[in-house]
Motif scaffolding. Structure first.
Motif, PDB file in Angstrom:
ATOM      1  N   GLU A  45       3.581   2.994  -4.076  1.00  0.00           N
ATOM      2  CA  GLU A  45       3.758   1.736  -3.351  1.00  0.00           C
ATOM      3  C   GLU A  45       4.514   0.781  -2.814  1.00  0.00           C
ATOM      4  O   GLU A  45       5.343   1.425  -3.420  1.00  0.00           O
ATOM      5  CB  GLU A  45       3.097   1.064  -4.805  1.00  0.00           C
ATOM      6  N   THR A  46       4.830   0.922  -1.919  1.00  0.00           N
ATOM      7  CA  THR A  46       5.561  -0.325  -1.225  1.00  0.00           C
ATOM      8  C   THR A  46       4.826  -1.372  -0.942  1.00  0.00           C
ATOM      9  O   THR A  46       3.379  -1.159   0.129  1.00  0.00           O
ATOM     10  CB  THR A  46       6.315   0.982  -0.338  1.00  0.00           C
ATOM     11  N   GLY A  79       0.734  -1.577   0.010  1.00  0.00           N
ATOM     12  CA  GLY A  79       0.396  -0.145  -0.449  1.00  0.00           C
ATOM     13  C   GLY A  79       0.782   0.649  -0.446  1.00  0.00           C
ATOM     14  O   GLY A  79       2.046   1.195  -0.658  1.00  0.00           O
ATOM     15  N   ARG A  80       0.232   2.190   0.945  1.00  0.00           N
ATOM     16  CA  ARG A  80       1.282   3.944   0.652  1.00  0.00           C
ATOM     17  C   ARG A  80       0.938   4.312   1.445  1.00  0.00           C
ATOM     18  O   ARG A  80       0.178   3.845   2.787  1.00  0.00           O
ATOM     19  CB  ARG A  80       0.317   4.816  -0.617  1.00  0.00           C
ATOM     20  N   PHE A 126      -0.828   3.243   6.782  1.00  0.00           N
ATOM     21  CA  PHE A 126      -0.973   2.798   5.243  1.00  0.00           C
ATOM     22  C   PHE A 126      -1.666   2.660   5.151  1.00  0.00           C
ATOM     23  O   PHE A 126      -3.116   1.524   5.859  1.00  0.00           O
ATOM     24  CB  PHE A 126       0.686   1.224   5.821  1.00  0.00           C
ATOM     25  N   ARG A 127      -2.109   3.284   4.279  1.00  0.00           N
ATOM     26  CA  ARG A 127      -3.568   2.212   3.262  1.00  0.00           C
ATOM     27  C   ARG A 127      -2.706   1.486   2.496  1.00  0.00           C
ATOM     28  O   ARG A 127      -2.600   1.455   1.723  1.00  0.00           O
ATOM     29  CB  ARG A 127      -3.641   4.149   2.730  1.00  0.00           C
ATOM     30  N   PHE A 139      -8.108  -1.153   3.717  1.00  0.00           N
ATOM     31  CA  PHE A 139      -8.545  -0.541   4.962  1.00  0.00           C
ATOM     32  C   PHE A 139      -6.724   0.081   4.934  1.00  0.00           C
ATOM     33  O   PHE A 139      -6.036   0.078   4.944  1.00  0.00           O
ATOM     34  CB  PHE A 139      -9.005  -1.986   5.902  1.00  0.00           C
ATOM     35  N   THR A 140      -6.939   0.262   6.663  1.00  0.00           N
ATOM     36  CA  THR A 140      -5.575   1.115   6.891  1.00  0.00           C
ATOM     37  C   THR A 140      -5.055   0.719   8.409  1.00  0.00           C
ATOM     38  O   THR A 140      -5.850  -0.062   9.426  1.00  0.00           O
ATOM     39  CB  THR A 140      -6.079   2.876   7.566  1.00  0.00           C
ATOM     40  N   VAL A 141      -3.781   0.732   8.607  1.00  0.00           N
ATOM     41  CA  VAL A 141      -3.418   0.178   9.515  1.00  0.00           C
ATOM     42  C   VAL A 141      -2.490   0.679   9.903  1.00  0.00           C
ATOM     43  O   VAL A 141      -1.140   1.270   9.464  1.00  0.00           O
ATOM     44  CB  VAL A 141      -2.412  -1.078   9.442  1.00  0.00           C
ATOM     45  N   LEU A 142      -1.838   1.057  11.484  1.00  0.00           N
ATOM     46  CA  LEU A 142      -1.362   1.486  11.535  1.00  0.00           C
ATOM     47  C   LEU A 142       0.685   1.149  11.599  1.00  0.00           C
ATOM     48  O   LEU A 142       0.709   0.043  11.996  1.00  0.00           O
ATOM     49  CB  LEU A 142      -0.767   2.271  13.571  1.00  0.00           C
TER      50      LEU A 142
END
Length: 250
Positions: A145-146, A86-87, A112-113, A118-121
């Protein structure tokens, strides 16, 4: 003649000896039970250590998505290796006080999207105090993107270092996922965060791979201590009986 009416050579009444014996037995049983409990705790701890070591050394699995969030469990999932693509949203990073092998400074927690929606820290790693300003480590602000690989960690609500988090002032002492998400207006995020692995970031910061996977294991010492204490009442009763026998024979 003694005050209680017994002669100088008289021993303690039988009921007194029985009472002392029962008290000693109860104390020994209590201390012994605590010793057994510590041995059980030791077995549980060794099983936990083995399971965590297996997770840390395993191939990474996809980071749990929203459908799996209700089932995420610290005992079963913490320190599991995960991976997601994600990014980063660097503009919403949060600095959390940290003490590491590299000294005191901050963890850099960045939303991190994921490409799964979904988003995660992500705890990207450690930065020293003089590099807390993102502009001082611009090379490490990965754009586009990574992929992130690291260990799944459970939220740390409340605070740390004997200090409570202060979201209004931007002072964070623990990686409290829900509180950080609320303070940054991130909306719904994963109920866990990811400790990034040691894959080097451009410019060297943040420095990842500093997760400490260690568990205290003093249960055998504690068990032996309790068992030793369990012997003391028996020793005391034996000493009392010997003294009583001498008095009767005297």
């Amino acid at each position: 003649m003694a005050v209680d009416g017994r002669g100088p050579g008289a021993g303690r009444p039988l009921r007194t000896l029985v009472l002392w014996g029962l008290l000693a037995l109860a104390a020994a049983a209590g201390f012994g039970a605590l010793g057994v409990w510590q041995l059980q705790r030791r077995a549980w701890k060794h099983d936990l250590i083995a399971r965590v070591e297996e997770r840390v050394g395993a191939a990474p699995v996809p980071a749990p998505g929203p459908a799996a969030w209700p089932a995420v469990d610290a005992a079963r999932d913490e320190y599991r290796r995960v991976r997601t693509a994600g990014r980063f949203r660097h503009e919403d990073e949060t600095l959390v006080r940290a003490v590491t092998d590299l000294g005191g400074g901050f963890w850099v927690l960045t939303p991190f999207r994921t490409d799964r929606g979904f988003t995660v820290l992500v705890n990207r790693g450690f930065v020293p105090p003089e590099r807390r300003d993102p502009a001082s480590r611009a090379a490490g602000q990965i754009a586009g993107e990574t992929t992130v690989t690291g260990l799944l960690r459970v939220s740390e609500p409340g605070g740390g270092f004997l200090r409570a988090n202060d979201p209004a002032a931007g002072r964070w002492y623990s990686r409290d996922v829900a509180a950080i998400a609320a303070a940054r207006g991130l909306g719904e995020v994963a109920p866990y965060f990811i400790d990034a692995d040691a894959t080097a970031n451009p410019g060297g910061l943040p420095a990842g791979g500093l997760t400490v996977v260690a568990f205290s294991d003093h249960h055998l010492v504690y068990a032996l201590t309790w068992f030793a204490l369990a012997l003391l009442p028996a020793v005391g009763v034996a000493a009392a009986l010997r003294g009583d026998r001498r008095r009767r024979q005297g």
